[in-house]
Design a protein around this motif. Structure first.
Motif, PDB file in Angstrom:
ATOM      1  N   MET A   1     -13.253   0.770  -5.877  1.00 12.38           N
ATOM      2  CA  MET A   1     -11.965   0.870  -5.173  1.00 12.38           C
ATOM      3  C   MET A   1     -11.702  -0.447  -4.444  1.00 12.38           C
ATOM      4  N   ASN A   2     -10.554  -1.103  -4.738  1.00 13.85           N
ATOM      5  CA  ASN A   2     -10.249  -2.368  -4.073  1.00 13.85           C
ATOM      6  C   ASN A   2      -9.722  -2.125  -2.656  1.00 13.85           C
ATOM      7  N   ASN A   3      -9.523  -3.216  -1.924  1.00 17.56           N
ATOM      8  CA  ASN A   3      -9.125  -3.099  -0.516  1.00 17.56           C
ATOM      9  C   ASN A   3      -7.777  -2.401  -0.335  1.00 17.56           C
ATOM     10  N   GLU A   4      -6.819  -2.679  -1.241  1.00 22.31           N
ATOM     11  CA  GLU A   4      -5.501  -2.055  -1.128  1.00 22.31           C
ATOM     12  C   GLU A   4      -5.620  -0.541  -1.281  1.00 22.31           C
ATOM     13  N   MET A   5      -6.324  -0.117  -2.302  1.00 23.01           N
ATOM     14  CA  MET A   5      -6.483   1.312  -2.558  1.00 23.01           C
ATOM     15  C   MET A   5      -7.266   1.982  -1.423  1.00 23.01           C
ATOM     16  N   ALA A   6      -8.290   1.286  -0.919  1.00 17.86           N
ATOM     17  CA  ALA A   6      -9.112   1.847   0.143  1.00 17.86           C
ATOM     18  C   ALA A   6      -8.286   2.064   1.411  1.00 17.86           C
ATOM     19  N   LEU A   7      -7.424   1.105   1.743  1.00 20.23           N
ATOM     20  CA  LEU A   7      -6.620   1.236   2.962  1.00 20.23           C
ATOM     21  C   LEU A   7      -5.570   2.338   2.818  1.00 20.23           C
ATOM     22  N   VAL A   8      -4.924   2.412   1.671  1.00 20.41           N
ATOM     23  CA  VAL A   8      -3.935   3.471   1.449  1.00 20.41           C
ATOM     24  C   VAL A   8      -4.597   4.845   1.507  1.00 20.41           C
ATOM     25  N   ALA A   9      -5.795   4.951   0.982  1.00 18.32           N
ATOM     26  CA  ALA A   9      -6.537   6.223   1.047  1.00 18.32           C
ATOM     27  C   ALA A   9      -6.748   6.642   2.500  1.00 18.32           C
ATOM     28  N   GLU A  10      -7.094   5.678   3.357  1.00 18.95           N
ATOM     29  CA  GLU A  10      -7.291   5.985   4.780  1.00 18.95           C
ATOM     30  C   GLU A  10      -5.974   6.408   5.438  1.00 18.95           C
ATOM     31  N   LEU A  11      -4.863   5.762   5.049  1.00 18.72           N
ATOM     32  CA  LEU A  11      -3.542   6.114   5.605  1.00 18.72           C
ATOM     33  C   LEU A  11      -3.157   7.545   5.244  1.00 18.72           C
ATOM     34  N   LEU A  12      -3.475   7.938   4.024  1.00 18.66           N
ATOM     35  CA  LEU A  12      -3.136   9.286   3.579  1.00 18.66           C
ATOM     36  C   LEU A  12      -4.030  10.337   4.238  1.00 18.66           C
ATOM     37  N   ALA A  13      -5.265   9.951   4.530  1.00 21.82           N
ATOM     38  CA  ALA A  13      -6.215  10.911   5.097  1.00 21.82           C
ATOM     39  C   ALA A  13      -6.045  11.083   6.604  1.00 21.82           C
ATOM     40  N   ASN A  14      -5.595  10.015   7.293  1.00 21.53           N
ATOM     41  CA  ASN A  14      -5.486  10.065   8.751  1.00 21.53           C
ATOM     42  C   ASN A  14      -4.164   9.441   9.205  1.00 21.53           C
ATOM     43  N   PRO A  15      -3.139  10.241   9.484  1.00 20.65           N
ATOM     44  CA  PRO A  15      -1.814   9.742   9.871  1.00 20.65           C
ATOM     45  C   PRO A  15      -1.826   8.844  11.102  1.00 20.65           C
ATOM     46  N   ASN A  16      -2.789   9.036  12.018  1.00 22.58           N
ATOM     47  CA  ASN A  16      -2.804   8.257  13.258  1.00 22.58           C
ATOM     48  C   ASN A  16      -3.114   6.786  13.034  1.00 22.58           C
ATOM     49  N   ILE A  17      -3.736   6.458  11.927  1.00 24.99           N
ATOM     50  CA  ILE A  17      -4.133   5.077  11.672  1.00 24.99           C
ATOM     51  C   ILE A  17      -2.934   4.143  11.686  1.00 24.99           C
ATOM     52  N   ILE A  18      -1.814   4.592  11.157  1.00 25.64           N
ATOM     53  CA  ILE A  18      -0.637   3.737  11.019  1.00 25.64           C
ATOM     54  C   ILE A  18      -0.124   3.240  12.369  1.00 25.64           C
ATOM     55  N   THR A  19      -0.405   3.971  13.450  1.00 30.14           N
ATOM     56  CA  THR A  19       0.046   3.554  14.781  1.00 30.14           C
ATOM     57  C   THR A  19      -1.010   2.721  15.501  1.00 30.14           C
ATOM     58  N   GLU A  20      -2.180   2.560  14.896  1.00 31.76           N
ATOM     59  CA  GLU A  20      -3.285   1.883  15.573  1.00 31.76           C
ATOM     60  C   GLU A  20      -3.599   0.498  15.020  1.00 31.76           C
ATOM     61  N   ILE A  21      -3.019   0.156  13.875  1.00 31.07           N
ATOM     62  CA  ILE A  21      -3.300  -1.150  13.277  1.00 31.07           C
ATOM     63  C   ILE A  21      -1.995  -1.861  12.950  1.00 31.07           C
ATOM     64  N   GLU A  22      -2.079  -3.180  12.850  1.00 29.83           N
ATOM     65  CA  GLU A  22      -0.929  -3.968  12.405  1.00 29.83           C
ATOM     66  C   GLU A  22      -0.905  -3.938  10.884  1.00 29.83           C
ATOM     67  N   LEU A  23       0.255  -3.576  10.325  1.00 30.36           N
ATOM     68  CA  LEU A  23       0.331  -3.428   8.873  1.00 30.36           C
ATOM     69  C   LEU A  23       1.735  -3.706   8.379  1.00 30.36           C
ATOM     70  N   ASP A  24       1.825  -4.322   7.230  1.00 32.25           N
ATOM     71  CA  ASP A  24       3.110  -4.615   6.600  1.00 32.25           C
ATOM     72  C   ASP A  24       2.957  -4.342   5.105  1.00 32.25           C
ATOM     73  N   SER A  25       3.912  -3.627   4.553  1.00 35.88           N
ATOM     74  CA  SER A  25       3.820  -3.279   3.133  1.00 35.88           C
ATOM     75  C   SER A  25       3.832  -4.508   2.225  1.00 35.88           C
ATOM     76  N   ALA A  26       4.408  -5.622   2.727  1.00 37.01           N
ATOM     77  CA  ALA A  26       4.469  -6.845   1.920  1.00 37.01           C
ATOM     78  C   ALA A  26       3.076  -7.405   1.637  1.00 37.01           C
ATOM     79  N   TRP A  27       2.091  -7.002   2.417  1.00 37.15           N
ATOM     80  CA  TRP A  27       0.732  -7.510   2.203  1.00 37.15           C
ATOM     81  C   TRP A  27       0.103  -6.967   0.925  1.00 37.15           C
ATOM     82  N   PHE A  28       0.664  -5.893   0.374  1.00 39.23           N
ATOM     83  CA  PHE A  28       0.112  -5.265  -0.821  1.00 39.23           C
ATOM     84  C   PHE A  28       0.679  -5.903  -2.086  1.00 39.23           C
ATOM     85  N   ASP A  29      -0.165  -6.045  -3.079  1.00 38.42           N
ATOM     86  CA  ASP A  29       0.274  -6.517  -4.399  1.00 38.42           C
ATOM     87  C   ASP A  29       0.890  -5.383  -5.206  1.00 38.42           C
ATOM     88  N   SER A  30       0.307  -4.206  -5.090  1.00 40.03           N
ATOM     89  CA  SER A  30       0.729  -3.053  -5.885  1.00 40.03           C
ATOM     90  C   SER A  30       2.047  -2.472  -5.378  1.00 40.03           C
TER      91      SER A  30
END
Length: 409
Positions: A1-30
């Protein structure tokens, strides 16, 4: 599992993560991971479920939307080991590296200045990402204390009434929001604060980023105040009488000697950050940015709320990293005009979530309904001390704001 897939998996499993880290969808290739991340950002702050994400994705693009089974399979790949911060940091770094390569190729092909300037910005951002984070040891706080004890320049003096409420003046590490309705005086106060800080603090440096007015419009307000020439006359300097013309030119000539600059280009938040980093002087620098709603972000796909979140987050981080003060002007909503007393409140800040949340100090301006020369500066939020209302005098003809007599210095 690459980094993009691993991070999205965490976002889907734990909704609170999105409010705790800096994130931008543009950072993803997929593209599909971009869409999922955008949806999670859209639902941020709610206890969203997988069904909610699937529904939003299907509403946006029913033909390429992943199935519930695919989303469940992705979610089940989450390991829950708390690595999401490092995954996001890795994606951000990889994203900037891709942009650096892209802009380098464009510059090599065309030699255009715009690509060179963008490349400089990206390299600066890349350097920031590589900067080592603090250890968190109390020794660092002790070192900061010892450094502050060596100088009496820990606070920057401005208006007496404002300084009293702030505990002595402005300090490094502060993001200050000045909010008001149009024509109340927020731009004038921003300019006057820059001048006050220069005049009262030896070695201070100030910059004004004017996204609403041109450099001359800002400078003319300084000229009107210092030369005591009616601001209206400066709309046509050709018509000034010889005495006023000479006074105005002397003010501009003297202003050249002060450590202040006025920027009026169409600045993005990255442009502002880069310029401030070049000019910043720890503890002795103040930037005034006029105003929040006009600052553009690199990703034009972001809506107003998300763009403003990025702006305040980056400016606040900059105040901490450089030990400086940034004063960000903001427009209040029309809602306060419907209230009988017309007194502004924190809730009147447009998209008030990030403006109020990221600010150390929030100042809300209003005029006295019976005396338009009285300007109230309500310090409605002050992380480092008390709140209260500073009473100032506004003289429109000279674009001048002064302390009331009891605070004259």
């Amino acid at each position: 599992m690459n980094n993009e897939m691993a991070l999205v998996a965490e976002l889907l499993a734990n909704p609170n993560i999105i409010t705790e880290i800096e994130l931008d969808s543009a950072w993803f290739d997929s593209p599909i991971f971009q869409k999922i991340t955008d949806t999670c950002l859209q639902l941020a702050g709610t206890n969203y479920r997988l069904e909610d994400i699937h529904r939003e994705l299907k509403a946006k693009d029913p033909f390429s939307c992943p199935t519930m089974d695919e989303l469940e399979l992705l979610r089940d790949g989450a390991n829950g080991k708390g690595l999401e911060y490092h995954l996001a940091e890795s994606l951000h770094t990889a994203y900037v590296d891709r942009l650096v390569k892209q802009e380098t190729e464009r510059f090599a092909t065309t030699g255009a200045d715009k690509y060179a300037n963008r490349l400089v910005e990206l390299l600066e951002e890349r350097s920031t990402l590589k900067t080592a984070k603090r250890t968190g040891a109390i020794t660092e706080a002790l070192n900061t204390y010892d450094e502050m004890r060596k100088t009496d320049k820990a606070l920057l003096a401005s208006y007496g009434a404002i300084d009293q409420i702030l505990g002595g003046g402005f300090s490094g590490g502060q993001l200050v929001i000045i909010g008001a309705r149009p024509a109340v005086g927020k731009t004038v106060l921003g300019i006057q604060l820059a001048l006050k800080i220069l005049a009262q603090n030896e070695g201070a440096r100030t910059d004004i980023f004017s996204l609403e007015m041109g450099q001359w419009q800002v400078a003319s307000r300084i000229v009107a105040q210092r030369a005591k020439v009616n601001a209206v006359l400066l709309r046509n300097p050709y018509a000034l009488n010889p005495d006023n013309a000479l006074k105005c030119r002397k003010v501009l000539s003297d202003l050249q000697k002060e450590d202040m600059r006025i920027y009026d280009d169409r600045y993005t938040i990255n442009d502002i950050v880069y310029t401030i980093k070049r000019r910043a002087k720890r503890g002795q620098y103040v930037a005034i940015v006029d105003y929040a709603g006009l600052i553009e972000v690199q990703d034009s796909r972001k809506d107003e709320r998300r763009a403003l979140n990025e702006v305040t987050r980056k400016l606040k981080r900059l105040t901490n990293d450089l030990g400086i003060t940034i004063i960000l002007l903001a427009q209040l909503s029309r809602g306060l005009e419907g209230r009988q007393d017309k007194k502004p409140m924190l809730a009147d800040l447009k998209e008030s979530g990030s403006l109020e949340q990221d600010a150390n100090v929030v100042m809300l301006l209003s005029r006295d309904p019976k005396d338009k020369e009285i300007l109230y500066c309500d310090i409605a939020k002050n992380r480092e001390g008390i709140t209260g209302v500073a009473k100032l005098r506004f003289r429109g003809q000279y674009q001048e704001i002064t302390d009331y007599p009891e605070w004259q210095r």
